[in-house]
Write a protein that holds these residues in place. Structure first.
Motif, short mmCIF file in Angstrom:
data_model
loop_
_atom_site.label_atom_id
_atom_site.label_comp_id
_atom_site.label_asym_id
_atom_site.label_seq_id
_atom_site.Cartn_x
_atom_site.Cartn_y
_atom_site.Cartn_z
N LEU A 282 0.84 -1.17 0.00
CA LEU A 282 0.00 0.00 0.00
C LEU A 282 0.87 1.23 0.00
N ALA A 283 0.67 2.08 -0.97
CA ALA A 283 1.50 3.27 -1.06
C ALA A 283 1.07 4.29 -0.01
N VAL A 284 -0.19 4.26 0.37
CA VAL A 284 -0.71 5.23 1.33
C VAL A 284 -0.43 4.75 2.75
N ARG B 281 -1.10 3.97 6.37
CA ARG B 281 -2.43 3.73 6.91
C ARG B 281 -2.58 4.25 8.32
N ARG C 71 -3.11 4.00 11.91
CA ARG C 71 -2.82 2.84 12.73
C ARG C 71 -3.67 2.86 13.99
N ASP D 186 -4.09 0.49 16.13
CA ASP D 186 -3.44 -0.16 17.28
C ASP D 186 -2.48 0.78 18.00
N LEU E 1 2.86 -5.08 21.81
CA LEU E 1 2.45 -6.47 21.92
C LEU E 1 3.23 -7.15 23.04
N ALA F 84 6.53 -5.49 18.30
CA ALA F 84 5.79 -4.35 17.78
C ALA F 84 5.28 -3.50 18.94
N ARG G 36 -4.15 -9.13 10.36
CA ARG G 36 -2.89 -8.94 9.67
C ARG G 36 -2.41 -10.25 9.06
#
Lengths: 503, 321
Positions: free
Chosen positions: B6-8, B10, B12, B14, B261, B266, B319
């Motif tokens: 995805l170039a955009v 996102r 997030r 979380d 997490l 992450a 995911r």
């Protein structure tokens, strides 16, 4: 030492606890050459790779790299010297960015020792562009397809100045489009005079991407030569250890489209099982009293098929009907209730519980029907165990003996007994005679015959071509996750199976 | 050329979860309680209260990101405080150096046992929890003796100083937090910390110094806890061996609520900051409601923890598909 070789493996031998894993194997990799390494399970491919990269030491023989004998202490040292390995499973960190993965451990830093992200992203884009991949290098690796992940692994491996690249089944989980991409990169490596060792089970890739091919079988060098001069059928025969000419003389070669007419509907019917990219539209019928064989090379989708049928692996599409009960989603518990039983391929990992007794192992799956309100009837249990120990001729000192003390053949019988306790309608056997001695093998084969005679439907997977050909009434030949051909009755010959695989 | 991904960038959810909830809670608090909550005095108190937890949780973030856990921080906080008060008789330098040195030793031992000897972090730091608490009581003569830090000492004056309405511990905690941001996001060590927690086997095959990373994160955690202990002692002018019980769980909760997490690999320090503030703001709000006991704060925190982990699980599953 062969003058122009980048890497030369000479007469290496390796012995593991009673098994000769490699026996005088030679391998020569030249710059700009893509060399296929093929062979079935236990052929010694992994051992050979591990000897080259220093995971194991050879018992005899030597590895020469760029003109000098080498003995690496491990993959890290091999990589530092220019031998990169790309593993079957992508060994990257999925929650980091693409650029982060490419540069992990050697990120570009500014004069304060801090990471220069802008430069890292720019360089990452440049590197990937070289392999024809445009991807947002800031996106999280785990969000991308396996193909791109594999490409990032390749790019990372090549960022160090590699002279030899070893690819261990790099396409096993890739989509066709992604395979194309990977093979383009392989081509690029060829142009850059890198020597590539390409381990695969897919004949198509051997003929498409490789100049030379080496076949290992049972730890020995079975064949090595130019791909262009290699006949597909002969390659399959060499991998499976069969003699083409012998098979040709003895086997009948008539394909029949005629269907075996068994009385009544099939006890097991699987339709359109699909799980991208490993399984594509596989259908399978089993009638009572029929042995259906699944043949194919390693990785062709045999185990995946039966696991899907048994509900032990997820599918994207397809239905399974057992005893009139039709379901989209199975799980093993439902499959067992429906009348399926499976003896898995890996006895140790998925089957026997080594520290439990023979008795406990046998009744494990049958416990629900032996117990009343959670209490197990000791008498009924002993009775059942005695019946099976006798019927399958399991050689034990007593039913209380621990299973780990038994031979492979007897362990396999314990597993069979466990499944037969459930009175299944269909029995799925994945490699039932692998790794067991000749006597036990014959006994188990006779037992399969008996069971079918008594009306049980059997699905039989075996890498032993002879076993499938002689044991099965019908053979489905799988190739790259799809049914490539079905053989019936007299049409079932070793040559016919190999022809379908090679076609 | 083929384009993947995805170039955009996102949005997030979380990562942004804790700050959003924090904003809403603060707004609600201001609306209901007005000046008694949103006034400078009260906000300063919240910040002071949060600063100790922020120090501990910053270290804990490194540990959890690397795939570990540090249960010893609550006890270490007490030990550090006791040692500060004990060392104060020889002056400020000893009062600071002694506890930090001892905590560093704890961190190194924890790290070596986990990183090199490969014992489970839970076990090692549980042992350290018992050890440090016992040690703290031993130094304080089974708790019978309370070492008092003299009021005139530089340490006391520094610890109780205020600039721009905020206590010295707040400024120190913010400085440490900023340093943590740089260390985690802009150094090879920080990147390796993420990698080790994400996929240790891959990190090893990629040639990262896995063992060294795992040792260092426990040293960071222990030393930052030591700093928090010194500050607590300076604030209260004494070292009590009984403080800090359950602080390790509070710190873990703050980290997890901040979107890191628990399995490692992450997360972010900014999330941890939001998690810390959220816990302390809720605690403060419940104190404002005179009729509720402080225990309701734990009820609310517990609820938050479950909700956050549930959301994380859902996101992680999506995911994977």
């Amino acid at each position: 030492m062969t003058p122009d070789a980048t890497l030369e493996v000479r007469e290496v031998r390796k012995h593991f606890a009673g098994v000769q894993a490699l026996d005088n194997v030679d391998l020569i990799l030249r710059p700009g050459e893509v060399h296929a390494l093929v062979g079935e399970n236990g052929a010694g491919k992994s051992t050979l790779i591990k000897l080259i990269t220093g995971v194991h030491r050879p018992d005899g023989g030597a590895v020469h790299y760029r003109g000098a004998p080498v003995a690496f202490s491990g993959p890290r040292e091999a990589q530092a010297a220019g031998i990169s390995t790309i593993y079957q499973e992508v060994n990257l960190v999925p929650q980091r960015s693409v650029a982060g993965n490419l540069f992990l451990g050697r990120e570009p830093v500014n004069r304060f020792g801090l990471i220069d992200r802008r430069r890292m992203h720019r360089e990452a884009r440049d590197i990937l562009a070289r392999y024809g991949i445009t991807v947002d290098v800031r996106s999280r690796l785990g969000e991308l397809g396996l193909g791109v992940q594999q490409m990032v692994a390749v790019a990372r491996a090549l960022a160090t100045d590699a002279h030899v690249v070893i690819m261990d089944e790099p396409t096993s989980s890739l989509e066709p489009r992604e395979v194309d991409l990977l093979l383009d990169v392989v081509d690029l490596l060829r142009q850059r005079q890198v020597a590539v060792l390409y381990v695969t089970h897919k004949l198509d890739e051997v003929f498409r991407a490789c100049e030379r091919v080496t076949v290992l079988r049972d730890g020995r060098l079975a064949h090595t030569g130019e791909v262009a001069a290699t006949d597909r059928l002969r390659l399959v025969a060499t991998m499976l250890g069969r003699d083409v000419d012998f098979v040709r003389r003895h086997g009948a070669t008539t394909f029949t489209d005629e269907h075996r007419t068994a009385a009544g509907p099939p006890v097991l019917r699987a339709e359109g099982l699909t799980r991208a990219p490993r399984l594509r539209d596989v259908s399978l019928d089993v009638h009572a009293g029929e042995v259906v064989g699944l043949a194919g090379l390693l990785g062709s989708g045999r185990t995946e098929t039966v696991k899907a049928v048994f509900g032990a692996a997820p599918v994207d599409a397809g239905t399974v009907t057992v005893g009139g009960l039709r379901k989209k989603r199975w799980d093993p518990a439902a499959a067992i209730r429906g009348g399926l039983a499976m003896v898995p391929e890996d006895r140790k990992a998925e089957g026997v519980i080594p520290e439990l007794s023979v008795r406990d192992n046998i009744v494990l799956a049958a416990l629900p029907r032996l117990s009343v309100a959670g209490f197990v009837s000791e008498r009924r249990r002993a009775q059942l165990v005695d019946t099976f120990v006798e019927r399958l001729r399991i050689k034990v000192a007593s039913p209380a003996q621990k299973v780990r003390e038994l031979s492979g053949g007897n362990q396999q019988k314990v597993l069979l007994a466990r499944m037969l306790c459930l009175h299944p309608k269909v029995l799925i056997l994945d490699e039932p005679t692998r790794g067991i001695d000749v006597g036990a093998k014959a006994e188990i084969q006779a037992l399969i015959d008996d069971l079918a005679e008594q009306g049980l439907g059997v699905v039989l997977i075996s890498s032993d071509l002879e076993e499938v050909v002689e044991g099965a009434d019908r053979v489905l030949v799988l190739r790259d996750g799809a049914v490539a051909g079905v053989l019936h009755g007299d049409g079932i010959t070793e040559e016919a199976v190999m022809r379908v695989i090679a076609s | 050329m083929t384009t993947f991904g995805l170039a955009v960038p996102r949005w997030r959810v979380d990562r942004a979860g804790a700050p959003i909830v924090l904003g809403l809670v603060v707004l609600a608090g201001a609306a209901v309680f007005g000046g008694s909550f949103a006034g400078g005095q009260n906000l300063g108190n919240i910040a002071l209260d949060a600063s100790y937890l922020l120090l501990i949780a910053t270290g804990m973030t490194f540990v959890i990101l690397s795939g570990g856990i540090d249960l010893s921080v609550g006890s270490l906080l007490a030990l550090s405080g006791v040692l500060t008060a004990y060392g104060a008789r020889w002056g400020t330098l000893t009062a600071v150096a002694l506890p930090l040195a001892v905590c560093a030793v704890f961190g190194v031992v924890n790290g070596l046992l986990i990183g090199r000897a490969r014992i489970a972090p839970f076990i090692v730091t549980l042992a350290a929890l018992l050890f440090a608490r016992g040690f703290a009581f031993a130094v304080a003569d089974e708790g019978n003796r309370v070492y008092i830090i003299p009021a005139g000492l530089t340490l006391t004056r520094l610890g109780q100083a205020r600039w721009l309405g905020l206590g010295a511990p707040v400024w120190l905690a913010l400085a440490v937090f900023a340093g943590g941001l740089v260390l985690l996001n802009l150094t090879r060590f920080g990147q390796a910390t993420f990698a080790v927690g994400d996929n240790q086997e891959a990190a090893e095959l990629m040639g990262l110094p896995v063992a060294r990373v795992r040792v260092l994160v426990y040293v960071i955690s222990a030393v930052l806890t030591g700093v928090a202990g010194v500050l607590v002692a300076a604030q209260t002018q004494s070292g009590l061996p009984t403080i800090g019980e359950g602080r390790e769980l509070e710190a873990i909760a703050a980290v997890v609520i901040g979107g890191t997490l628990l399995s490692g690999g992450a997360g972010s320090l900014s999330g941890t900051l939001a998690g810390v503030l959220l816990l302390k703001v809720i605690q403060n709000l419940i104190n404002q409601v005179g009729t509720l006991t402080a225990y309701y704060q734990q009820v609310v925190s517990g609820t938050f923890l479950v909700v956050v982990v549930l959301i994380q699980l859902r996101l992680a599953r999506r995911r994977r598909v």
